[in-house]
Design a protein around this motif. Structure first.
Motif, PDB file in Angstrom:
ATOM      1  N   ILE A   1       6.603   1.466   1.946  1.00 30.21           N
ATOM      2  CA  ILE A   1       7.611   2.298   2.592  1.00 30.21           C
ATOM      3  C   ILE A   1       6.951   3.586   3.060  1.00 30.21           C
ATOM      4  CG2 ILE A   1       9.714   3.653   2.245  1.00 30.21           C
ATOM      5  CD1 ILE A   1      10.279   0.725   2.364  1.00 30.21           C
ATOM      6  N   GLN A   2       7.201   3.967   4.314  1.00 27.74           N
ATOM      7  CA  GLN A   2       6.659   5.229   4.815  1.00 27.74           C
ATOM      8  C   GLN A   2       7.725   6.321   4.727  1.00 27.74           C
ATOM      9  OE1 GLN A   2       4.933   5.094   8.728  1.00 27.74           O
ATOM     10  NE2 GLN A   2       4.631   7.310   8.832  1.00 27.74           N
ATOM     11  N   ILE A   3       7.338   7.447   4.168  1.00 26.60           N
ATOM     12  CA  ILE A   3       8.240   8.584   4.004  1.00 26.60           C
ATOM     13  C   ILE A   3       7.980   9.592   5.117  1.00 26.60           C
ATOM     14  CG2 ILE A   3       9.031  10.405   2.447  1.00 26.60           C
ATOM     15  CD1 ILE A   3       9.571   7.487   1.542  1.00 26.60           C
ATOM     16  N   ARG A   4       9.043  10.182   5.639  1.00 24.26           N
ATOM     17  CA  ARG A   4       8.933  11.194   6.682  1.00 24.26           C
ATOM     18  C   ARG A   4       9.589  12.482   6.192  1.00 24.26           C
ATOM     19  NH1 ARG A   4       8.942   6.202   8.920  1.00 24.26           N
ATOM     20  NH2 ARG A   4       7.706   5.867  10.797  1.00 24.26           N
ATOM     21  N   ARG A   5       9.476  13.539   7.009  1.00 27.48           N
ATOM     22  CA  ARG A   5      10.020  14.828   6.594  1.00 27.48           C
ATOM     23  C   ARG A   5      10.991  15.381   7.625  1.00 27.48           C
ATOM     24  NH1 ARG A   5       6.819  18.990   2.763  1.00 27.48           N
ATOM     25  NH2 ARG A   5       7.326  17.817   0.886  1.00 27.48           N
ATOM     26  N   SER A   6      12.036  16.003   7.115  1.00 24.24           N
ATOM     27  CA  SER A   6      12.994  16.709   7.955  1.00 24.24           C
ATOM     28  C   SER A   6      13.354  18.008   7.246  1.00 24.24           C
ATOM     29  CB  SER A   6      14.255  15.860   8.180  1.00 24.24           C
ATOM     30  OG  SER A   6      15.238  16.603   8.859  1.00 24.24           O
ATOM     31  N   SER A   7      13.016  19.145   7.861  1.00 18.24           N
ATOM     32  CA  SER A   7      13.282  20.456   7.269  1.00 18.24           C
ATOM     33  C   SER A   7      12.743  20.543   5.837  1.00 18.24           C
ATOM     34  CB  SER A   7      14.785  20.762   7.293  1.00 18.24           C
ATOM     35  OG  SER A   7      15.273  20.733   8.614  1.00 18.24           O
ATOM     36  N   TYR A   8      11.515  20.076   5.646  1.00 18.87           N
ATOM     37  CA  TYR A   8      10.813  20.137   4.363  1.00 18.87           C
ATOM     38  C   TYR A   8      11.422  19.246   3.288  1.00 18.87           C
ATOM     39  CZ  TYR A   8       8.802  24.216   6.641  1.00 18.87           C
ATOM     40  OH  TYR A   8       8.196  25.046   7.539  1.00 18.87           O
ATOM     41  N   HIS A   9      12.249  18.293   3.696  1.00 22.06           N
ATOM     42  CA  HIS A   9      12.829  17.354   2.743  1.00 22.06           C
ATOM     43  C   HIS A   9      12.408  15.937   3.113  1.00 22.06           C
ATOM     44  CE1 HIS A   9      15.227  20.489   0.907  1.00 22.06           C
ATOM     45  NE2 HIS A   9      15.691  20.834   2.098  1.00 22.06           N
ATOM     46  N   ASP A  10      12.221  15.100   2.097  1.00 21.13           N
ATOM     47  CA  ASP A  10      11.736  13.739   2.319  1.00 21.13           C
ATOM     48  C   ASP A  10      12.872  12.825   2.766  1.00 21.13           C
ATOM     49  OD1 ASP A  10       9.273  14.623   1.437  1.00 21.13           O
ATOM     50  OD2 ASP A  10       9.630  14.010  -0.644  1.00 21.13           O
ATOM     51  N   VAL A  11      12.608  12.066   3.819  1.00 18.67           N
ATOM     52  CA  VAL A  11      13.576  11.103   4.334  1.00 18.67           C
ATOM     53  C   VAL A  11      12.871   9.769   4.560  1.00 18.67           C
ATOM     54  CG1 VAL A  11      14.937  12.897   5.467  1.00 18.67           C
ATOM     55  CG2 VAL A  11      13.182  11.686   6.774  1.00 18.67           C
ATOM     56  N   VAL A  12      13.664   8.720   4.698  1.00 19.38           N
ATOM     57  CA  VAL A  12      13.142   7.391   4.994  1.00 19.38           C
ATOM     58  C   VAL A  12      14.028   6.769   6.061  1.00 19.38           C
ATOM     59  CG1 VAL A  12      14.484   6.316   3.136  1.00 19.38           C
ATOM     60  CG2 VAL A  12      12.440   5.161   4.035  1.00 19.38           C
ATOM     61  N   ARG A  13      13.414   6.017   6.960  1.00 18.27           N
ATOM     62  CA  ARG A  13      14.187   5.381   8.023  1.00 18.27           C
ATOM     63  C   ARG A  13      15.049   4.258   7.468  1.00 18.27           C
ATOM     64  NH1 ARG A  13      10.293   4.879  13.398  1.00 18.27           N
ATOM     65  NH2 ARG A  13      10.333   7.116  13.943  1.00 18.27           N
ATOM     66  N   VAL A  14      16.269   4.176   7.979  1.00 18.72           N
ATOM     67  CA  VAL A  14      17.203   3.139   7.543  1.00 18.72           C
ATOM     68  C   VAL A  14      16.639   1.755   7.813  1.00 18.72           C
ATOM     69  CG1 VAL A  14      19.461   2.134   8.026  1.00 18.72           C
ATOM     70  CG2 VAL A  14      19.234   4.608   7.735  1.00 18.72           C
ATOM     71  N   THR A  15      15.990   1.570   8.961  1.00 15.14           N
ATOM     72  CA  THR A  15      15.466   0.254   9.316  1.00 15.14           C
ATOM     73  C   THR A  15      14.413  -0.240   8.336  1.00 15.14           C
ATOM     74  OG1 THR A  15      13.943   1.366  10.845  1.00 15.14           O
ATOM     75  CG2 THR A  15      15.953   0.465  11.776  1.00 15.14           C
ATOM     76  N   GLU A  16      13.752   0.664   7.636  1.00 15.85           N
ATOM     77  CA  GLU A  16      12.751   0.273   6.638  1.00 15.85           C
ATOM     78  C   GLU A  16      13.383   0.017   5.274  1.00 15.85           C
ATOM     79  OE1 GLU A  16       8.852   2.145   6.327  1.00 15.85           O
ATOM     80  OE2 GLU A  16       9.362   3.350   8.084  1.00 15.85           O
ATOM     81  N   ILE A  17      14.168   0.959   4.795  1.00 16.75           N
ATOM     82  CA  ILE A  17      14.655   0.904   3.424  1.00 16.75           C
ATOM     83  C   ILE A  17      15.746  -0.137   3.223  1.00 16.75           C
ATOM     84  CG2 ILE A  17      16.442   2.676   3.675  1.00 16.75           C
ATOM     85  CD1 ILE A  17      13.996   2.300   0.710  1.00 16.75           C
ATOM     86  N   GLN A  18      16.526  -0.435   4.269  1.00 13.25           N
ATOM     87  CA  GLN A  18      17.628  -1.376   4.093  1.00 13.25           C
ATOM     88  C   GLN A  18      17.147  -2.817   3.897  1.00 13.25           C
ATOM     89  OE1 GLN A  18      20.161  -1.409   7.512  1.00 13.25           O
ATOM     90  NE2 GLN A  18      18.660  -2.402   8.841  1.00 13.25           N
ATOM     91  N   LYS A  19      15.872  -3.073   4.172  1.00 17.74           N
ATOM     92  CA  LYS A  19      15.329  -4.411   3.934  1.00 17.74           C
ATOM     93  C   LYS A  19      15.125  -4.682   2.446  1.00 17.74           C
ATOM     94  CE  LYS A  19      12.764  -4.189   8.296  1.00 17.74           C
ATOM     95  NZ  LYS A  19      11.411  -4.122   8.914  1.00 17.74           N
ATOM     96  N   VAL A  20      14.997  -3.632   1.647  1.00 18.44           N
ATOM     97  CA  VAL A  20      14.681  -3.805   0.232  1.00 18.44           C
ATOM     98  C   VAL A  20      15.700  -3.148  -0.692  1.00 18.44           C
ATOM     99  CG1 VAL A  20      12.209  -4.042   0.625  1.00 18.44           C
ATOM    100  CG2 VAL A  20      13.184  -1.766   0.319  1.00 18.44           C
ATOM    101  N   LEU A  21      16.697  -2.448  -0.121  1.00 19.97           N
ATOM    102  CA  LEU A  21      17.618  -1.676  -0.947  1.00 19.97           C
ATOM    103  C   LEU A  21      19.004  -1.674  -0.311  1.00 19.97           C
ATOM    104  CD1 LEU A  21      16.876  -0.028  -3.541  1.00 19.97           C
ATOM    105  CD2 LEU A  21      16.942   2.011  -2.109  1.00 19.97           C
ATOM    106  N   ASP A  22      20.026  -1.779  -1.151  1.00 20.29           N
ATOM    107  CA  ASP A  22      21.400  -1.640  -0.674  1.00 20.29           C
ATOM    108  C   ASP A  22      21.711  -0.150  -0.561  1.00 20.29           C
ATOM    109  OD1 ASP A  22      24.100  -1.529  -0.200  1.00 20.29           O
ATOM    110  OD2 ASP A  22      24.661  -2.954  -1.765  1.00 20.29           O
ATOM    111  N   ILE A  23      21.786   0.345   0.667  1.00 17.74           N
ATOM    112  CA  ILE A  23      21.990   1.785   0.886  1.00 17.74           C
ATOM    113  C   ILE A  23      23.436   2.110   1.244  1.00 17.74           C
ATOM    114  CG2 ILE A  23      19.608   2.166   1.555  1.00 17.74           C
ATOM    115  CD1 ILE A  23      20.562   2.113   4.488  1.00 17.74           C
ATOM    116  N   SER A  24      24.330   1.174   0.992  1.00 18.54           N
ATOM    117  CA  SER A  24      25.735   1.429   1.294  1.00 18.54           C
ATOM    118  C   SER A  24      26.239   2.638   0.522  1.00 18.54           C
ATOM    119  CB  SER A  24      26.586   0.204   0.949  1.00 18.54           C
ATOM    120  OG  SER A  24      26.476  -0.102  -0.427  1.00 18.54           O
ATOM    121  N   GLU A  25      27.171   3.378   1.118  1.00 21.40           N
ATOM    122  CA  GLU A  25      27.819   4.556   0.527  1.00 21.40           C
ATOM    123  C   GLU A  25      26.929   5.792   0.500  1.00 21.40           C
ATOM    124  OE1 GLU A  25      30.976   2.707  -2.542  1.00 21.40           O
ATOM    125  OE2 GLU A  25      28.886   2.439  -3.145  1.00 21.40           O
TER     126      GLU A  25
END
Length: 212
Positions: A57-81
């Motif tokens: 999984i590749q992590i990115r940054r937004s305003s000094y906070h760590d984020v991950v793209r939905v298209t990557e994480i939703q393949k391995v994790l239920d991100i509902s809610e």
């Protein structure tokens, strides 16, 4: 099991530090995480040499906070809610709870209709959590009525496109293509048929037959 074994390690990992093995290389930021090894974050070069065939999984940054793209994480994790955001034309979600300014109202002030159930951060849409970390806290407290595991119900609801779930951008593109196809069908059905006579070149006189 409600939480995959690698998630807590992912959320506690330190990203965007300098890789000790590739200090003098240009792409030496540790912004990747291996779901198989479940160790520290690593850089682009470490992935090629140590995690070539592993799920990463590749992590990115937004305003000094760590984020991950939905298209990557939703393949391995239920991100509902979990609240998602569009940043730089990509839909992402935050890994952990973000600090809030002092004095900010987190209990449903004027104009605030959606709040994170764990940290009280105001949300843009009717989600329950602001980040993966807050959803994890809710699950560890009492199950939270939710899970991170992708089950058979989620698999049955996946869009049919090569056997995988469509990301938000892909889904929008698919809807756009479908709309164009429908317009083409409507246009072709409303266009009157073209007669063969209309293909004659205009302006050329046709001589009448001679009388007998």
């Amino acid at each position: 099991m409600l939480v995959p074994p690698w998630l807590e390690s992912l959320l506690s990992a330190a990203f965007f530090t300098i890789c000790p093995r590739h200090r003098d290389s240009p792409r030496n930021e540790c912004n990747m995480y291996c779901l198989d090894c479940m160790n520290d974050a690593f850089c682009f070069y470490c992935r090629s040499s140590r995690h070539k065939d592993h799920p990463v999984i590749q992590i990115r940054r937004s305003s000094y906070h760590d984020v991950v793209r939905v298209t990557e994480i939703q393949k391995v994790l239920d991100i509902s809610e979990v609240q998602t955001y569009v940043i730089n034309s990509a839909r992402v979600l935050f890994l952990n709870e973000r600090p809030q300014p002092k004095g900010s109202c987190t209990t449903g002030g004027k104009g605030v209709s959606h709040l994170c159930e764990v940290c009280g951060r105001s949300l843009l849409d009717p989600f329950r959590f602001c980040s993966l970390g807050c959803k994890l806290v809710a699950i560890k407290r009492n199950g939270g009525g939710t899970s991170f595991m992708i089950n058979s119900k989620n698999n049955n609801e996946e869009e049919i496109s090569g056997g995988r779930r469509l990301g938000p951008e892909e889904e929008e593109e698919e809807q756009l293509r479908e709309g164009i196809r429908q317009e083409e069908i409507m246009y072709s059905s409303n266009t009157p048929p073209t007669s063969s006579n209309s293909r004659r070149r205009k302006g050329i006189p046709h001589r009448a037959p001679f009388g007998t």
